[in-house]
Every structure is written in structure tokens, then in C-alpha cells.
Design a protein around this motif. Sequence first.
Motif, PDB file in Angstrom:
ATOM      1  N   ARG A  70      19.650 -25.858  53.405  1.00  0.00           N
ATOM      2  CA  ARG A  70      20.705 -25.590  54.482  1.00  0.00           C
ATOM      3  C   ARG A  70      20.116 -25.190  55.829  1.00  0.00           C
ATOM      4  NH1 ARG A  70      25.923 -23.913  53.256  1.00  0.00           N
ATOM      5  NH2 ARG A  70      25.773 -22.316  54.571  1.00  0.00           N
ATOM      6  N   ASN A  71      19.104 -24.504  55.706  1.00  0.00           N
ATOM      7  CA  ASN A  71      18.395 -23.986  56.846  1.00  0.00           C
ATOM      8  C   ASN A  71      17.287 -24.895  57.350  1.00  0.00           C
ATOM      9  OD1 ASN A  71      19.922 -21.264  57.576  1.00  0.00           O
ATOM     10  ND2 ASN A  71      19.782 -21.059  55.153  1.00  0.00           N
ATOM     11  N   TYR A  72      17.010 -25.895  56.852  1.00  0.00           N
ATOM     12  CA  TYR A  72      15.880 -26.785  57.179  1.00  0.00           C
ATOM     13  C   TYR A  72      15.889 -27.038  58.542  1.00  0.00           C
ATOM     14  CZ  TYR A  72      12.810 -30.734  57.021  1.00  0.00           C
ATOM     15  OH  TYR A  72      11.691 -31.451  57.377  1.00  0.00           O
ATOM     16  N   ASN A  73      14.675 -27.084  59.022  1.00  0.00           N
ATOM     17  CA  ASN A  73      14.669 -27.424  60.635  1.00  0.00           C
ATOM     18  C   ASN A  73      13.615 -28.377  60.610  1.00  0.00           C
ATOM     19  OD1 ASN A  73      13.507 -27.578  63.527  1.00  0.00           O
ATOM     20  ND2 ASN A  73      14.101 -25.411  63.518  1.00  0.00           N
ATOM     21  N   GLN A  74      14.022 -29.930  60.864  1.00  0.00           N
ATOM     22  CA  GLN A  74      13.507 -31.142  60.734  1.00  0.00           C
ATOM     23  C   GLN A  74      12.386 -31.133  61.872  1.00  0.00           C
ATOM     24  OE1 GLN A  74      15.750 -34.753  60.175  1.00  0.00           O
ATOM     25  NE2 GLN A  74      14.185 -35.757  61.340  1.00  0.00           N
ATOM     26  N   GLU A  75      12.753 -30.596  62.948  1.00  0.00           N
ATOM     27  CA  GLU A  75      11.994 -30.932  64.188  1.00  0.00           C
ATOM     28  C   GLU A  75      10.679 -30.199  64.187  1.00  0.00           C
ATOM     29  OE1 GLU A  75      12.278 -30.060  68.925  1.00  0.00           O
ATOM     30  OE2 GLU A  75      14.133 -30.408  68.081  1.00  0.00           O
ATOM     31  N   ARG A  76      10.953 -28.851  63.738  1.00  0.00           N
ATOM     32  CA  ARG A  76       9.906 -27.711  63.655  1.00  0.00           C
ATOM     33  C   ARG A  76       8.696 -28.378  62.476  1.00  0.00           C
ATOM     34  NH1 ARG A  76       9.235 -22.875  65.658  1.00  0.00           N
ATOM     35  NH2 ARG A  76      11.275 -22.850  66.367  1.00  0.00           N
ATOM     36  N   SER A  77       9.399 -28.612  61.562  1.00  0.00           N
ATOM     37  CA  SER A  77       8.718 -29.242  60.365  1.00  0.00           C
ATOM     38  C   SER A  77       7.659 -30.406  60.546  1.00  0.00           C
ATOM     39  CB  SER A  77       9.303 -29.467  59.193  1.00  0.00           C
ATOM     40  OG  SER A  77      10.201 -28.461  58.815  1.00  0.00           O
ATOM     41  N   MET A  78       8.428 -31.453  61.186  1.00  0.00           N
ATOM     42  CA  MET A  78       7.518 -32.777  61.653  1.00  0.00           C
ATOM     43  C   MET A  78       6.549 -32.290  62.683  1.00  0.00           C
ATOM     44  SD  MET A  78       8.896 -34.637  59.958  1.00  0.00           S
ATOM     45  CE  MET A  78       7.956 -36.201  60.461  1.00  0.00           C
ATOM     46  N   ARG A  79       6.622 -31.312  63.605  1.00  0.00           N
ATOM     47  CA  ARG A  79       5.570 -30.990  64.427  1.00  0.00           C
ATOM     48  C   ARG A  79       4.261 -30.645  63.676  1.00  0.00           C
ATOM     49  NH1 ARG A  79       6.848 -26.601  68.677  1.00  0.00           N
ATOM     50  NH2 ARG A  79       4.774 -27.272  69.525  1.00  0.00           N
ATOM     51  N   TYR A  80       4.399 -29.696  62.553  1.00  0.00           N
ATOM     52  CA  TYR A  80       3.270 -29.342  61.856  1.00  0.00           C
ATOM     53  C   TYR A  80       2.850 -30.521  60.831  1.00  0.00           C
ATOM     54  CZ  TYR A  80       4.023 -24.529  62.630  1.00  0.00           C
ATOM     55  OH  TYR A  80       4.148 -22.970  63.452  1.00  0.00           O
ATOM     56  N   ASP A 105      12.991 -16.256  63.246  1.00  0.00           N
ATOM     57  CA  ASP A 105      14.418 -16.104  63.413  1.00  0.00           C
ATOM     58  C   ASP A 105      15.248 -16.681  62.303  1.00  0.00           C
ATOM     59  OD1 ASP A 105      14.276 -14.393  65.595  1.00  0.00           O
ATOM     60  OD2 ASP A 105      14.500 -15.882  67.247  1.00  0.00           O
ATOM     61  N   GLU A 106      14.846 -18.254  62.139  1.00  0.00           N
ATOM     62  CA  GLU A 106      15.607 -18.771  61.197  1.00  0.00           C
ATOM     63  C   GLU A 106      15.587 -18.123  59.767  1.00  0.00           C
ATOM     64  OE1 GLU A 106      15.108 -23.271  63.081  1.00  0.00           O
ATOM     65  OE2 GLU A 106      13.588 -22.580  61.763  1.00  0.00           O
ATOM     66  N   MET A 107      14.271 -17.661  59.331  1.00  0.00           N
ATOM     67  CA  MET A 107      13.963 -17.077  58.216  1.00  0.00           C
ATOM     68  C   MET A 107      15.113 -15.731  58.020  1.00  0.00           C
ATOM     69  SD  MET A 107      12.762 -17.017  54.980  1.00  0.00           S
ATOM     70  CE  MET A 107      11.945 -18.701  55.695  1.00  0.00           C
ATOM     71  N   ARG A 108      14.887 -15.048  59.200  1.00  0.00           N
ATOM     72  CA  ARG A 108      15.939 -13.709  59.068  1.00  0.00           C
ATOM     73  C   ARG A 108      17.464 -14.294  58.832  1.00  0.00           C
ATOM     74  NH1 ARG A 108      12.180 -12.518  63.442  1.00  0.00           N
ATOM     75  NH2 ARG A 108      10.710 -10.723  62.851  1.00  0.00           N
ATOM     76  N   ARG A 109      17.837 -15.228  59.475  1.00  0.00           N
ATOM     77  CA  ARG A 109      19.071 -15.711  59.164  1.00  0.00           C
ATOM     78  C   ARG A 109      19.210 -16.023  57.805  1.00  0.00           C
ATOM     79  NH1 ARG A 109      18.639 -17.600  64.420  1.00  0.00           N
ATOM     80  NH2 ARG A 109      18.024 -19.806  63.653  1.00  0.00           N
ATOM     81  N   LEU A 110      18.143 -16.793  57.226  1.00  0.00           N
ATOM     82  CA  LEU A 110      18.271 -17.441  55.763  1.00  0.00           C
ATOM     83  C   LEU A 110      18.264 -15.943  54.790  1.00  0.00           C
ATOM     84  CD1 LEU A 110      16.193 -20.090  54.290  1.00  0.00           C
ATOM     85  CD2 LEU A 110      16.386 -17.882  53.294  1.00  0.00           C
ATOM     86  N   GLN A 188       2.074 -11.949  65.213  1.00  0.00           N
ATOM     87  CA  GLN A 188       1.681 -12.920  66.092  1.00  0.00           C
ATOM     88  C   GLN A 188       1.920 -14.284  65.864  1.00  0.00           C
ATOM     89  OE1 GLN A 188       0.091 -11.319  63.740  1.00  0.00           O
ATOM     90  NE2 GLN A 188      -2.059 -12.011  63.355  1.00  0.00           N
ATOM     91  N   PHE A 189       2.374 -14.502  64.419  1.00  0.00           N
ATOM     92  CA  PHE A 189       2.818 -15.722  64.165  1.00  0.00           C
ATOM     93  C   PHE A 189       4.320 -15.964  64.565  1.00  0.00           C
ATOM     94  CE2 PHE A 189      -1.352 -15.042  61.977  1.00  0.00           C
ATOM     95  CZ  PHE A 189      -1.730 -16.529  61.667  1.00  0.00           C
ATOM     96  N   SER A 190       4.402 -17.273  64.353  1.00  0.00           N
ATOM     97  CA  SER A 190       5.917 -17.954  64.824  1.00  0.00           C
ATOM     98  C   SER A 190       6.962 -18.058  63.639  1.00  0.00           C
ATOM     99  CB  SER A 190       5.771 -18.663  65.775  1.00  0.00           C
ATOM    100  OG  SER A 190       5.022 -19.863  65.672  1.00  0.00           O
ATOM    101  N   ASP A 191       6.268 -18.773  62.607  1.00  0.00           N
ATOM    102  CA  ASP A 191       6.821 -19.803  61.696  1.00  0.00           C
ATOM    103  C   ASP A 191       6.313 -19.003  60.089  1.00  0.00           C
ATOM    104  OD1 ASP A 191       8.309 -21.259  63.734  1.00  0.00           O
ATOM    105  OD2 ASP A 191       6.263 -22.195  63.859  1.00  0.00           O
TER     106      ASP A 191
END
Length: 197
Positions: A70-80, A105-110, A188-191
Motif C-alpha cells: 500500500r505504501n510502496y514508492n516505485q520511483e524511490r525504489s527504482m533509483r536504488y 517519513d513514508e515509514m512513519r506513516r506506514l 543521517q540516513f534517509s530511507d
Amino acid sequence: MEEQRLSTIEILEGHQGSACFRIMPVALPDEGLLPGAGDEVFTQVLRRTAEEISIDEDDVEMFLFYFLKRNYNQERSMRYRRLEHPEPLGVEFEWNLEDNVYSYDEMRRLLAEMRETAARLVLDYDDPSLAGVKERFRASAFVHESVSVWEMTPVQEQVFIQPNIAVATDFYERFARRMELMMARAPQFSDISFTGP
């Protein structure tokens, strides 16, 4: 009738290999972080392995996948993924060997959604809005080996699961606390990356 011992869904510290998802903070090289103690760099992705946890893929499928999808971020995942594989396996949530990435932030919402769902499971198990999360539950995860659940129909499984829902709600709370601790220990990490076996 003999009292049944409830199961506990394990959250294992560190990399456990085999059939486990690896969950840890990650950052992209353009974020300017330099590796420190407890960090590893694989094909330019900085990974905070000192904060890594592992969860069995069956438990991820039953208890976490509903929220992860439900919370998957395709754009962010593809960058990695493109840093590790010139041609990633796919663009959707990938079960095997590729990063599925969520910002802090997405993890906190999840986690907030997960806690709200856990509360509803206790207060109103039959709430129709819970159907998506409950359809993944299997009775085998809710008790230790003393109950034969392999020949139960889905309806029989749900009747068995409801009185033992504390197995799921306990896991959700422990998982949420561990993820919050992970993010607090690696500001210091973002994701966060979820990488399947």
C-alpha cells in the motif's frame, strides 16, 4: 482441553540469510554521506548494516506485505535498484534480492497505519475495512505446533485467528518500536530498504 501456547513472530537482529527479508537504513551516493562504523557500501548504495534486522519471508507476507504494498514508492525504489542492476527485475514491490525503499517519513506513516489497524483488529475484528490485512493471515503463524492447521479452510482459519489476534498486534507494536529505534539511531540516513531473500 490443553491450553495452546501462542506463537511469537520473530524480529531477528542482523543479517540472518536464507528465507529472511533484510531491513535496514540506506542512502544514495548523491546524499553526501561517507561510510562510518557499522556501514557498508555495495555498488554505491550506503547501507547501515549495524541497524539491520531480519524477518522471515512468510511473516513478511502475512503481517507486513499489506502495508508495504500500500505504501510502496516505485520511483524511490527504482533509483536504488538501478545502482545495483542496470536492468532491474521489475518496477513493483520485488520479493527477491532487490531494494524496496521507503523514506523515513513514508515509514512513519506506514507505522501509524499499522498501529491504527492493530487497534481496530482488537476493538472491531469484523470491521470490513480490515479484510485486506486479514486475508493474508494464516492460522499456522498464530500457535506453536500443537494445533493442526494444515487442513483448515480459510473460514475455519479466521475463526481460529480472531481469539489469538494478540500474536499479530504484539508483532505490529514490536516492529513499529524497532523501526522507530532504527531511524533514531541512523538520523543521517534517509530511507529504509526491505530486500527479500
